[in-house]
Enzyme design. Structure first.
Site, PDB file in Angstrom:
ATOM      1  N   ASP A  75       0.914  -1.062   0.014  1.00  0.00           N
ATOM      2  CA  ASP A  75      -0.098  -0.057  -0.165  1.00  0.00           C
ATOM      3  C   ASP A  75       0.946   1.306  -0.021  1.00  0.00           C
ATOM      4  O   ASP A  75       2.151   1.058   0.181  1.00  0.00           O
ATOM      5  CB  ASP A  75      -1.202   0.118   1.023  1.00  0.00           C
ATOM      6  CG  ASP A  75      -2.222   0.934   0.881  1.00  0.00           C
ATOM      7  OD1 ASP A  75      -2.040   2.009   0.011  1.00  0.00           O
ATOM      8  OD2 ASP A  75      -3.369   0.928   1.673  1.00  0.00           O
TER       9      ASP A  75
HETATM   10  C1  BGC Z   1      -4.796   3.281  -0.090  1.00  0.00           C
HETATM   11  C2  BGC Z   1      -4.933   2.221  -1.329  1.00  0.00           C
HETATM   12  C3  BGC Z   1      -4.808   2.992  -2.650  1.00  0.00           C
HETATM   13  C4  BGC Z   1      -3.428   3.716  -2.606  1.00  0.00           C
HETATM   14  C5  BGC Z   1      -3.174   4.319  -4.057  1.00  0.00           C
HETATM   15  C6  BGC Z   1      -3.550   4.250  -0.373  1.00  0.00           C
HETATM   16  O1  BGC Z   1      -3.865   5.223   0.727  1.00  0.00           O
HETATM   17  O2  BGC Z   1      -4.978   2.553   0.952  1.00  0.00           O
HETATM   18  O3  BGC Z   1      -5.996   1.383  -1.399  1.00  0.00           O
HETATM   19  O4  BGC Z   1      -4.838   1.947  -3.739  1.00  0.00           O
HETATM   20  O5  BGC Z   1      -3.329   4.509  -1.575  1.00  0.00           O
HETATM   21  O6  BGC Z   1      -3.907   5.490  -4.018  1.00  0.00           O
END
Ligand code: BGC
Length: 734
Positions: free
Chosen positions: A266
């Protein structure tokens, strides 16, 4: 020829074939897949620097390829309800493109509420086509974290509280996406069940709950859905961050489930070079190092899997083979996506994509309460409808965090009602106000609450019917990433407003727009209640379809609505269970999540998992099992006869739950193990079979560390909600 001569000749021939085959193998494609030998031959041509570059980001949403060899970059996009607008190279600002608007599909809670795998496949295929058109290689979704508390700000992005339901629905979504040569990226693996302290909270949960509740949907995504990538979670589990986790990634995912795809962090989920290298991570994205905060030319070199990783390899502290395994997985993903020979071109904003969005929305809307047949409203009558509530006009594709979308259009509920109820006079007022969506902070409403309320009561008094569109929204501390809700009740004074509206006009129906359960103390004051989720581009149209009765609602709740917050399992164990002490957290309820808790502890919910009414009636009878003694070898079949005895076409979801009351281990009273959605015209009847197999009876044995079946008596429950069972049948397993 003597026997040994014959054997020697055979051996010589084998050797020759092995050499020929070995030479040709690098060029072999197994089906659509490139062989390991082929990937090795590509890998062998890459320098250490090129390999290191491939395992971390080069921008907010891409990782580099190797231009000199024609190996493309990987481009990613959120997910999971539509393809997100383009973001700047290394800031979180939108890039301001004018050609990146898309179809917004309903939120995944709505998809789960359809209980319809075919629709999930259509959803996946359509969103995959849009991702492909936008030249994305990885779509960052779907999310399958289990709904543990109604306060979790991201529940709307997930598929509810039941692992079987989420498993059934995640697989076709993935298949649909990946048919386009776009990798799905199932997230957030694992135990990211709240947003509060998500970056560090250390979740402690027992092995049974881990394997029976929190992992099955991920396992289904990998083993059945053959997903090509997976995103680690921000939180910790048993003292280790989930984005580099020995047990979750190396042992369970890569060894036990034989995952051959790519583990992506993540954004900012990596915390240590050695752990990231050794504990299963493959690509590091958006880490909160200099890569996130500065736009220096070498900012991304500061990622954990960048220069520091390279140095450790050069010094011999980490073997190069560790890096090679990651690069090989990345190459495999590239061959499955951007270098796949049969990759379709993709399409965006097509009529059929809008239709998929509308269909999912129509089938996911849940009719919760319908006294005096309040719904449907007769669209032929020249009545006055007072549409009250901010959610009648508020764009819900804005806000919410990373799932925010830029749709080509979003039809509001008010527009939907105005268009469908042409003979009626439709009046609207906000009734209450919240501030605009802003990430990470709450912005107060610019309106005066009293005057909003007065105006609403005034309109309600004069109307024939009042439709209240309320619920939550995509603001911080509502249904939004990065924070949890602060209260279970409806925000912005809606509960008090509903009381007053019901006094002004008792012909009152409520449409809840939310991705979470809310407290419903006002239930007795309203005649009808619809749970309408976040429905994307076609929101208003789909809601009007159901409200006018053009579509008969058939959605079923994918999670329970407790009467009060402490009736929810996680909350009933106090702060250490939710939200934890800011460092640690214990999932004290174990396997008794959602309806498993309500059922087993006899705590009646306001609305139960699986609940959903219809404008027609169904009669289910002749419920039988084909055998009362089950042996592991053959599947077991449950048959019944269902008839639509009402006046309109509709669909019912018949649900099969299994329970074992005398057991050596703790059990939930019952657990969902099968269901079928049956569409029937008025008067139509059908004989239906639902199959169970060994998996339907298993539990996770902490001693053998595997799923086992216990001997003895079981109950098979057949119903149309977890709290509405038509019949229970005893069977035994010897
Ligand atoms: C989120 C993810 C997301 C990623 C990219 C993160 O803060 O938890 O689900 O895909 O950002 O935007």
């Amino acid at each position: 020829m003597a026997l040994n001569e014959l054997q020697n000749k055979q051996i010589r021939m084998n050797k020759i074939w092995t050499v020929i085959f070995g030479l040709l193998l690098p060029f072999f494609t197994i089906g659509q897949e490139k062989s390991t030998v082929f990937l090795d031959s590509v890998l062998a041509q890459l320098s250490l620097d090129e390999k290191i570059a491939m395992v971390h980001a080069q921008s907010k949403f891409s990782s580099p390829g190797v231009a000199r060899l024609g190996i493309p970059e990987i481009w990613m996009s959120d997910g999971p309800h539509g393809v997100r607008a383009e973001i700047e190279w290394d800031s979180w600002k939108y890039a301001g493109w004018t050609n990146d608007s898309i179809t917004a599909f309903p939120a995944l809670t709505c998809l789960a509420a359809t209980f319809n795998q075919e629709l999930s496949y259509q959803y996946g295929r359509a969103i995959g086509e849009e991702a492909r058109y936008r030249k994305k290689d990885i779509l960052l979704g779907p999310g399958v974290n289990i709904y543990r508390t109604p306060l979790n700000g991201r529940n709307f992005e997930y598929m509810g509280e039941d692992p079987y339901l989420a498993s059934q629905l995640v697989v076709p979504y993935i298949k649909g996406v990946q048919e386009n040569g776009v990798a799905a990226c199932v997230k957030h693996y694992a135990l990211n069940n709240q947003e509060l302290w998500r970056g560090h909270i250390n979740v402690n949960v027992g092995d049974r709950a881990l394997h029976e509740i929190y992992l099955p949907a991920f396992k289904a995504a990998v083993v059945e859905g053959q997903v090509w990538s997976i995103m680690g979670a921000y939180n910790q589990f048993r003292g280790q961050h989930c984005c580099h986790h020995q047990l979750l990634l190396n042992e369970i995912l890569k060894k036990d489930w034989a995952f051959d795809g790519v583990v992506v962090t993540d954004w900012g989920g990596a915390h240590d070079t050695e752990e990231a290298a050794l504990y299963g991570l493959d690509i590091e994205m958006g880490t909160g190092t200099n890569g996130l905060t500065y736009s220096e030319t070498n900012a991304y070199d500061n990622y954990y899997l960048a220069s520091a990783f390279k140095e450790k390899i050069i010094k011999g502290e980490i073997k190069e083979s560790v890096l090679d395994d990651k690069v090989k997985r990345i190459l495999r993903l590239i061959y499955r996506t951007s270098l796949s020979e049969n990759r379709p071109l993709g399409r965006v904003n097509t009529k059929d994509h809008h239709e998929v969005a509308r269909k999912v929305a129509q089938e996911g809307i849940v009719l919760m309460k319908n006294d005096d047949n309040f719904f449907p409203l007769d669209a032929t009558r020249p009545i006055t409808i007072a549409v009250i509530g901010e959610n009648a006009t508020r764009a819900m594709t804005k806000g919410g965090g990373s799932s925010e979308l830029k749709p080509q259009f979003e039809i509001s509920p008010l527009e939907g009602i105005q268009k469908r109820f042409k003979n009626a006079t439709v009046v609207h007022t906000l009734g209450y106000g919240s501030g605009p969506a802003a990430y990470g902070k709450e912005v107060p409403s610019p309106y005066n609450a009293d005057s909003l309320k007065k105006e609403a009561i005034h309109l309600a008094e004069k109307a024939d019917v009042v439709l209240f569109f309320g619920g939550l929204n995509k603001n911080h501390f509502q249904d939004c990433e990065g924070g949890d809700r602060l209260e279970y009740q409806l925000p912005f004074g809606q509960s008090a407003l509903l009381r007053e509206l019901s006094k002004a006009n008792s012909n009152l129906g409520v449409v809840l727009v939310s991705g979470n359960a809310v407290e419903t103390p006002w239930l007795g004051d309203v005649k009808g209640l619809i749970q309408a989720w976040y429905l994307g581009s076609m929101s208003g149209t789909a809601m009007a379809d159901v409200i006018a009765g053009d579509i008969n609602p058939s959605g079923k709740l994918p999670f329970s609505f407790p009467k009060k917050l402490t009736d929810n399992a996680a909350h009933s164990f106090g702060a250490m269970s939710y939200p934890g002490d800011s460092i640690n957290q214990e999932y004290k309820e174990g396997i008794l999540v959602g309806y498993r808790w309500h059922d087993t502890k006899n705590i009646e919910p306001a609305f139960a998992f699986g609940h959903g009414l219809s404008y027609t009636q169904f009669e289910v009878d002749q419920i039988k099992v084909d055998k009362t003694k089950y042996s592991k070898k053959e599947p077991m079949s449950i048959s019944f006869h269902i008839k639509n005895t009402g006046l309109v076409a509709g669909a019912e979801v018949v649900q099969i739950y299994i329970g074992k009351h005398k057991s050596a281990v703790e059990r939930a009273t019952k657990e969902l193990k099968g269901y079928k959605k049956i569409h029937l015209n008025k008067g139509e009847e059908q004989k239906v079979n639902i199959h169970l197999n060994t998996d339907s009876f298993t539990y996770y044995d902490v001693k053998t560390k595997s799923m086992e079946v216990e001997k003895g008596a079981y109950w098979v429950y057949v119903g149309n909600a977890s709290n509405h069972i038509f019949k229970k049948i005893k069977i035994t397993i010897d």
